[in-house]
Design a protein around this motif. Structure first.
Motif, PDB file in Angstrom:
ATOM      1  N   GLU A  67     -27.578  29.422  -9.648  1.00 18.91           N
ATOM      2  CA  GLU A  67     -27.196  30.039  -8.388  1.00 18.91           C
ATOM      3  C   GLU A  67     -28.399  30.665  -7.687  1.00 18.91           C
ATOM      4  O   GLU A  67     -29.381  31.038  -8.321  1.00 18.91           O
ATOM      5  CB  GLU A  67     -26.137  31.122  -8.668  1.00 18.91           C
ATOM      6  CG  GLU A  67     -25.547  31.785  -7.456  1.00 18.91           C
ATOM      7  CD  GLU A  67     -24.490  32.818  -7.840  1.00 18.91           C
ATOM      8  OE1 GLU A  67     -23.420  32.820  -7.214  1.00 18.91           O
ATOM      9  OE2 GLU A  67     -24.737  33.622  -8.772  1.00 18.91           O
ATOM     10  N   LYS A  68     -28.298  30.771  -6.361  1.00 16.78           N
ATOM     11  CA  LYS A  68     -29.272  31.507  -5.570  1.00 16.78           C
ATOM     12  C   LYS A  68     -28.530  32.430  -4.625  1.00 16.78           C
ATOM     13  O   LYS A  68     -27.485  32.064  -4.071  1.00 16.78           O
ATOM     14  CB  LYS A  68     -30.165  30.563  -4.761  1.00 16.78           C
ATOM     15  CG  LYS A  68     -31.345  31.280  -4.099  1.00 16.78           C
ATOM     16  CD  LYS A  68     -32.096  30.387  -3.116  1.00 16.78           C
ATOM     17  CE  LYS A  68     -31.418  30.380  -1.774  1.00 16.78           C
ATOM     18  NZ  LYS A  68     -32.255  29.796  -0.695  1.00 16.78           N
ATOM     19  N   ILE A  69     -29.039  33.651  -4.460  1.00 15.74           N
ATOM     20  CA  ILE A  69     -28.429  34.623  -3.551  1.00 15.74           C
ATOM     21  C   ILE A  69     -29.505  35.133  -2.604  1.00 15.74           C
ATOM     22  O   ILE A  69     -30.572  35.575  -3.047  1.00 15.74           O
ATOM     23  CB  ILE A  69     -27.816  35.807  -4.314  1.00 15.74           C
ATOM     24  CG1 ILE A  69     -26.879  35.321  -5.419  1.00 15.74           C
ATOM     25  CG2 ILE A  69     -27.080  36.731  -3.354  1.00 15.74           C
ATOM     26  CD1 ILE A  69     -26.366  36.429  -6.319  1.00 15.74           C
ATOM     27  N   ASP A  70     -29.241  35.066  -1.315  1.00 16.46           N
ATOM     28  CA  ASP A  70     -30.148  35.593  -0.286  1.00 16.46           C
ATOM     29  C   ASP A  70     -29.551  36.864   0.308  1.00 16.46           C
ATOM     30  O   ASP A  70     -28.345  36.938   0.566  1.00 16.46           O
ATOM     31  CB  ASP A  70     -30.358  34.575   0.839  1.00 16.46           C
ATOM     32  CG  ASP A  70     -31.204  33.384   0.405  1.00 16.46           C
ATOM     33  OD1 ASP A  70     -32.029  33.555  -0.510  1.00 16.46           O
ATOM     34  OD2 ASP A  70     -31.025  32.292   0.974  1.00 16.46           O
ATOM     35  N   TYR A  71     -30.423  37.873   0.548  1.00 14.02           N
ATOM     36  CA  TYR A  71     -29.983  39.138   1.121  1.00 14.02           C
ATOM     37  C   TYR A  71     -30.671  39.383   2.454  1.00 14.02           C
ATOM     38  O   TYR A  71     -31.825  39.000   2.654  1.00 14.02           O
ATOM     39  CB  TYR A  71     -30.307  40.303   0.175  1.00 14.02           C
ATOM     40  CG  TYR A  71     -29.489  40.301  -1.089  1.00 14.02           C
ATOM     41  CD1 TYR A  71     -28.274  40.981  -1.155  1.00 14.02           C
ATOM     42  CD2 TYR A  71     -29.918  39.610  -2.219  1.00 14.02           C
ATOM     43  CE1 TYR A  71     -27.510  40.972  -2.307  1.00 14.02           C
ATOM     44  CE2 TYR A  71     -29.163  39.605  -3.378  1.00 14.02           C
ATOM     45  CZ  TYR A  71     -27.957  40.288  -3.417  1.00 14.02           C
ATOM     46  OH  TYR A  71     -27.207  40.272  -4.557  1.00 14.02           O
ATOM     47  N   SER A  72     -29.947  40.050   3.357  1.00 14.41           N
ATOM     48  CA  SER A  72     -30.517  40.486   4.633  1.00 14.41           C
ATOM     49  C   SER A  72     -30.219  41.964   4.814  1.00 14.41           C
ATOM     50  O   SER A  72     -29.220  42.481   4.298  1.00 14.41           O
ATOM     51  CB  SER A  72     -29.924  39.700   5.806  1.00 14.41           C
ATOM     52  OG  SER A  72     -30.241  38.328   5.700  1.00 14.41           O
ATOM     53  N   TYR A  73     -31.104  42.639   5.571  1.00 12.92           N
ATOM     54  CA  TYR A  73     -30.961  44.074   5.820  1.00 12.92           C
ATOM     55  C   TYR A  73     -30.897  44.357   7.310  1.00 12.92           C
ATOM     56  O   TYR A  73     -31.440  43.615   8.127  1.00 12.92           O
ATOM     57  CB  TYR A  73     -32.160  44.834   5.244  1.00 12.92           C
ATOM     58  CG  TYR A  73     -32.108  45.099   3.761  1.00 12.92           C
ATOM     59  CD1 TYR A  73     -31.795  46.364   3.261  1.00 12.92           C
ATOM     60  CD2 TYR A  73     -32.375  44.087   2.842  1.00 12.92           C
ATOM     61  CE1 TYR A  73     -31.760  46.617   1.908  1.00 12.92           C
ATOM     62  CE2 TYR A  73     -32.338  44.325   1.484  1.00 12.92           C
ATOM     63  CZ  TYR A  73     -32.035  45.599   1.021  1.00 12.92           C
ATOM     64  OH  TYR A  73     -32.001  45.840  -0.330  1.00 12.92           O
ATOM     65  N   ASN A  74     -30.252  45.465   7.629  1.00 13.81           N
ATOM     66  CA  ASN A  74     -30.332  46.075   8.938  1.00 13.81           C
ATOM     67  C   ASN A  74     -30.887  47.474   8.712  1.00 13.81           C
ATOM     68  O   ASN A  74     -30.161  48.382   8.310  1.00 13.81           O
ATOM     69  CB  ASN A  74     -28.953  46.132   9.598  1.00 13.81           C
ATOM     70  CG  ASN A  74     -29.002  46.725  10.996  1.00 13.81           C
ATOM     71  OD1 ASN A  74     -30.076  46.998  11.532  1.00 13.81           O
ATOM     72  ND2 ASN A  74     -27.842  46.945  11.588  1.00 13.81           N
TER      73      ASN A  74
END
Length: 266
Positions: A67-74
């Motif tokens: 699996e791969k998980i990508d994260y984004s921030y504000n």
């Protein structure tokens, strides 16, 4: 002259102490797990490594052979999480999660998994516990409906200690209890994790947003009418480094059998 010298020495000492404190805090904040080694004593062929990538204290990506998980921030808040299955070397997206906040607290979590949409809405109670309501989106009618049930999360010093879920159907109620040690959670310095209120980050680490390490997780009997199911419990033990962060976690089931071992590399 002596007073002046003493004054200068005091200023120098305070300056050095301040720098040392700031450097120590910065050093603590840089303690982040880079690799997790998952070990199955009964099935060594299933062992695997998970690599975690950061931009300073912001988590960017989690990757292993499954699996791969990508994260984004504000800003300092995690805004989204996208998950991919690794199939024959190809990334296949299967899940998206979006986080919204109000007054620096988690307000809404929206998930799209394999085309199905679910929304969780959080609200605080006067006693400090948190209600979590669930809404389901019907793809045929294009309407959202509220699940009649309710989950209540109780915290102590930032640790989720109790989760009671009334599923709203067939009188099913589950109660999960969590116990912790007094040491540092490996992920406590990841920016934004502490706000995620028991969300199952990485799919299985229930306590990943807690400041301390989970030592016991118990699911009380599931009640469905007159039927009572057998409770289950997992126990976790740890080895720590000199700064109190775990280097090795061992998970046991209710019979004392080792489920798996996780080694942390920082």
């Amino acid at each position: 002259m002596k007073k002046h010298l003493c004054y200068c020495c005091t200023i120098i000492f305070l300056s050095l102490f301040s720098c040392t404190t700031e450097e120590y805090a910065a050093s603590e904040n840089r303690i982040l797990p880079k690799v997790l080694k998952t070990i199955y004593p009964d099935n060594p062929s299933g062992n695997f490594e998970t690599t975690i990538f950061y931009d300073e204290n912001r988590i960017v990506k989690v990757s292993n052979k499954f699996e791969k998980i990508d994260y984004s921030y504000n800003g300092n808040f995690i805004s989204s999480e996208v998950k991919y299955n690794i199939i024959n070397g190809e990334e296949v997206k299967y899940s998206e999660t979006f986080y919204e906040y109000e007054n620096e607290s988690l307000k809404t979590v929206s998930t799209i998994m394999n085309g199905e949409r679910t929304r969780f809405v959080y609200s605080k109670n006067d006693d400090g516990s948190v209600n979590m309501e669930t809404y389901i989106f019907d793809t045929e009618t294009k309407k959202e409906s509220k699940n009649p049930g309710l989950s209540v999360l109780t915290f102590n010093n930032g640790n989720l200690i109790n989760l009671v879920s009334n599923w709203g159907y067939n009188d099913v109620i589950t109660c999960s209890r969590f116990q912790y040690d007094g040491q540092h959670n490996a992920f406590k310095n990841v920016l934004g994790f502490k706000l995620l209120l028991g969300q199952n980050i990485f799919g299985s680490e229930v306590n990943i947003s807690s400041p301390n390490n989970l030592t016991r997780h118990t699911d009380s009997p599931i009640v469905s009418g007159n039927i009572v199911f057998e409770p289950c419990a997992n126990t976790m033990t740890y080895e720590y480094n000199k700064k109190g962060y775990p280097t090795r976690q061992t998970i046991y089931d209710y019979t004392g059998r080792i489920i798996n071992i996780t080694e942390y590399i920082y």
